[in-house]
Scaffold this active site. Structure first.
Site, PDB file in Angstrom:
ATOM      1  N   ASP A  35       2.388   0.047  12.232  1.00 26.64           N
ATOM      2  CA  ASP A  35       2.310  -1.226  12.949  1.00 26.64           C
ATOM      3  C   ASP A  35       3.601  -2.040  12.918  1.00 26.64           C
ATOM      4  OD1 ASP A  35       2.166  -1.722  10.243  1.00 26.64           O
ATOM      5  OD2 ASP A  35       0.530  -3.175  10.374  1.00 26.64           O
ATOM      6  N   THR A  95       4.236   2.864   5.727  1.00 24.48           N
ATOM      7  CA  THR A  95       2.867   2.374   5.873  1.00 24.48           C
ATOM      8  C   THR A  95       2.105   3.307   6.792  1.00 24.48           C
ATOM      9  OG1 THR A  95       1.484   0.615   6.838  1.00 24.48           O
ATOM     10  CG2 THR A  95       3.738   0.768   7.643  1.00 24.48           C
ATOM     11  N   ARG A 108       1.042  -5.168  -4.990  1.00 24.67           N
ATOM     12  CA  ARG A 108       1.195  -6.371  -4.163  1.00 24.67           C
ATOM     13  C   ARG A 108       1.407  -7.535  -5.115  1.00 24.67           C
ATOM     14  NH1 ARG A 108      -2.387  -3.191  -1.079  1.00 24.67           N
ATOM     15  NH2 ARG A 108      -1.761  -3.036   1.108  1.00 24.67           N
ATOM     16  N   SER A 109       2.555  -8.172  -5.013  1.00 27.41           N
ATOM     17  CA  SER A 109       2.949  -9.162  -6.011  1.00 27.41           C
ATOM     18  C   SER A 109       2.695 -10.590  -5.531  1.00 27.41           C
ATOM     19  CB  SER A 109       4.435  -8.989  -6.349  1.00 27.41           C
ATOM     20  OG  SER A 109       4.870  -9.997  -7.233  1.00 27.41           O
ATOM     21  N   VAL A 142      18.045   8.173  -3.344  1.00 30.25           N
ATOM     22  CA  VAL A 142      18.740   8.533  -4.586  1.00 30.25           C
ATOM     23  C   VAL A 142      19.812   9.583  -4.320  1.00 30.25           C
ATOM     24  CG1 VAL A 142      18.465   9.618  -6.854  1.00 30.25           C
ATOM     25  CG2 VAL A 142      16.800   7.911  -6.070  1.00 30.25           C
ATOM     26  N   ARG A 164      -4.819   7.641   2.461  1.00 31.53           N
ATOM     27  CA  ARG A 164      -3.538   7.297   1.834  1.00 31.53           C
ATOM     28  C   ARG A 164      -2.966   8.442   1.009  1.00 31.53           C
ATOM     29  NH1 ARG A 164      -1.947   2.267   2.483  1.00 31.53           N
ATOM     30  NH2 ARG A 164      -3.407   0.523   2.554  1.00 31.53           N
ATOM     31  N   ASP A 209       4.583  -4.494   6.395  1.00 28.33           N
ATOM     32  CA  ASP A 209       4.940  -5.833   6.880  1.00 28.33           C
ATOM     33  C   ASP A 209       4.956  -6.887   5.775  1.00 28.33           C
ATOM     34  OD1 ASP A 209       2.207  -5.765   6.571  1.00 28.33           O
ATOM     35  OD2 ASP A 209       1.731  -6.587   8.546  1.00 28.33           O
ATOM     36  N   GLY A 210       3.988  -6.831   4.855  1.00 23.73           N
ATOM     37  CA  GLY A 210       3.991  -7.810   3.765  1.00 23.73           C
ATOM     38  C   GLY A 210       5.198  -7.662   2.865  1.00 23.73           C
ATOM     39  N   GLY A 243       0.819  -1.205   0.000  1.00 28.58           N
ATOM     40  CA  GLY A 243       0.000   0.000   0.000  1.00 28.58           C
ATOM     41  C   GLY A 243       0.855   1.258   0.000  1.00 28.58           C
ATOM     42  N   ASP A 288      -0.232   2.560   8.685  1.00 24.65           N
ATOM     43  CA  ASP A 288      -0.750   1.849   9.861  1.00 24.65           C
ATOM     44  C   ASP A 288       0.132   1.970  11.104  1.00 24.65           C
ATOM     45  OD1 ASP A 288      -3.026   0.934   8.535  1.00 24.65           O
ATOM     46  OD2 ASP A 288      -1.992  -0.827   7.764  1.00 24.65           O
ATOM     47  N   MET A 291      -8.840   3.678   8.532  1.00 22.31           N
ATOM     48  CA  MET A 291      -8.051   2.495   8.190  1.00 22.31           C
ATOM     49  C   MET A 291      -7.368   1.918   9.434  1.00 22.31           C
ATOM     50  SD  MET A 291      -6.430   3.127   4.409  1.00 22.31           S
ATOM     51  CE  MET A 291      -7.402   2.612   2.997  1.00 22.31           C
ATOM     52  N   GLY A 292      -7.063   0.646   9.365  1.00 18.61           N
ATOM     53  CA  GLY A 292      -6.447  -0.055  10.484  1.00 18.61           C
ATOM     54  C   GLY A 292      -7.009  -1.457  10.571  1.00 18.61           C
ATOM     55  N   ARG A 293      -6.614  -2.293   9.614  1.00 18.46           N
ATOM     56  CA  ARG A 293      -7.136  -3.662   9.562  1.00 18.46           C
ATOM     57  C   ARG A 293      -6.664  -4.489  10.752  1.00 18.46           C
ATOM     58  NH1 ARG A 293      -5.287  -4.727   5.015  1.00 18.46           N
ATOM     59  NH2 ARG A 293      -3.481  -5.972   5.593  1.00 18.46           N
TER      60      ARG A 293
END
Length: 330
Positions: free
Chosen positions: A137, A133, A79-80, A31, A263, A110-111, A18, A135, A177-179
């Site tokens: 978190d 992020t 997101r891959s 850079v 975002r 985190d992901g 995200g 979040d 937001m905040g899953r």
């Protein structure tokens, strides 16, 4: 810099997961500090998908001009799913070697860091993570890039909602937001004067909320705002509003879901400074031999935390902030 500098000559940077306000500022810092230390620096577009597909471009100082104030990420993000597979990571490593790269900087959450950790260990690639992020978190840093901007955006929205709530004596449920983490909910709840905040971390029941709202009604509050983190165990803001309406039908209830509004936007001063510090520290960390770590700021000091630890350690809400919110909500 120590002798490790000779081993790092070409680095790449990507943004993953995200997007968060301040990611551009972080890329800019990576850079410009790379150029300062006479390193070649490249950017992969579209996160890990770009690493897999070889979507790469060499970056210069002019490549990152006038992006400090821009939200989102000019390198694009994704997101891959393919990077989650061994075959996908093998393609990524092939592109890493084809371009004769020495190290990789990953800006994400985190992901993204979980993928970076696996990639680094599988192929012994020096990887350094920058926490981007909204979040907030990730352990190993007091704040993540984008969190301050998201909180400011949420607070501004809550202030405007309060204007209309007060005009009509309404009860508003505002979903932020905040899953998995309630940092935005707590921060914006305190700054926006919410009567209650419902978080993923707390097991509030509907009866607890009903009592809080009844107390506010007895104090003749002109408006009530309840902040709901999207990962709240009671359900979505709409579901919670329906449960409250069933018991307190005298409230005129409305729901507002802020969603991806949080975002976007130009990053705050705090996020720009944080992103700039972390971007420089990432490059300097690689030159000093750091690998498979996340760079963060704790008590105003730059620190390096193993990526695995940053992802798996549960970062807790400040209990004192929640206590203060309860006191001020009467």
């Amino acid at each position: 810099m120590n002798s490790m500098k000779a081993n790092i000559k070409k680095i790449a940077v990507l943004t993953s997961g995200g997007d968060a306000p301040g990611m551009n500022a972080a890329v800019r810092a990576v850079v410009r500090s790379s150029v300062y230390y006479n390193l070649d620096v490249y950017g992969f577009y579209k996160g890990y998908d770009g690493l897999i597909n070889g979507d790469i471009e060499q970056l210069q100082v002019r490549s990152v001009s006038n992006i400090l104030s821009r939200g989102g990420t000019f390198l694009l993000s994704a997101r891959s799913d393919e990077f989650r597979t061994k075959e996908g990571r093998a393609k990524a490593y092939e592109n890493f070697k084809v371009n004769d790269l020495d190290a990789l900087v990953v800006i994400g959450g985190d992901g993204s860091f979980t993928g970076a950790d696996v990639f680094s260990q599988e192929y012994d690639v020096p990887v350094l993570g920058i926490p981007g992020t909204i979040d907030n978190d990730l352990a190993g840093t007091d704040f993540t890039i984008g969190y301050d901007t998201a909180c400011n955006t949420a607070t501004e929205a809550i202030d405007k909602i309060r204007d209309t709530a007060s005009s009509h004596e309404r009860l508003f449920f505002v979903e932020v937001m905040g899953r998995d983490a309630g940092f935005i909910a707590v921060n914006s709840g305190i700054s926006g004067g919410a009567v209650a905040m419902l978080l993923p971390e707390h097991n509030w029941g509907i009866d607890d909320l009903i009592r809080r709202l009844q107390r506010g009604a007895s104090n003749q509050k002109a408006s009530n705002i309840v902040i709901v983190a999207e990962g709240c165990k009671l359900g979505s803001a709409y579901e919670i509003a329906a449960k409250v309406k069933a018991q307190l039908d005298y409230f005129d209830i409305r729901v507002s879901v802020l969603g991806h509004l949080q975002r976007g936007g130009s990053p705050t001063t705090s996020d720009r400074v944080l992103a700039s510090r972390l971007g420089v520290a990432a490059v300097e960390g690689l030159l000093n031999g750091e690998s498979n770590v996340m760079v963060g700021v704790v008590n105003s000091n730059v620190v390096y935390t193993p990526i695995n630890e940053a992802v798996k350690t549960i970062k807790k809400i400040d209990a004192d902030e929640f206590r203060i919110a309860k006191i001020l909500s009467i």
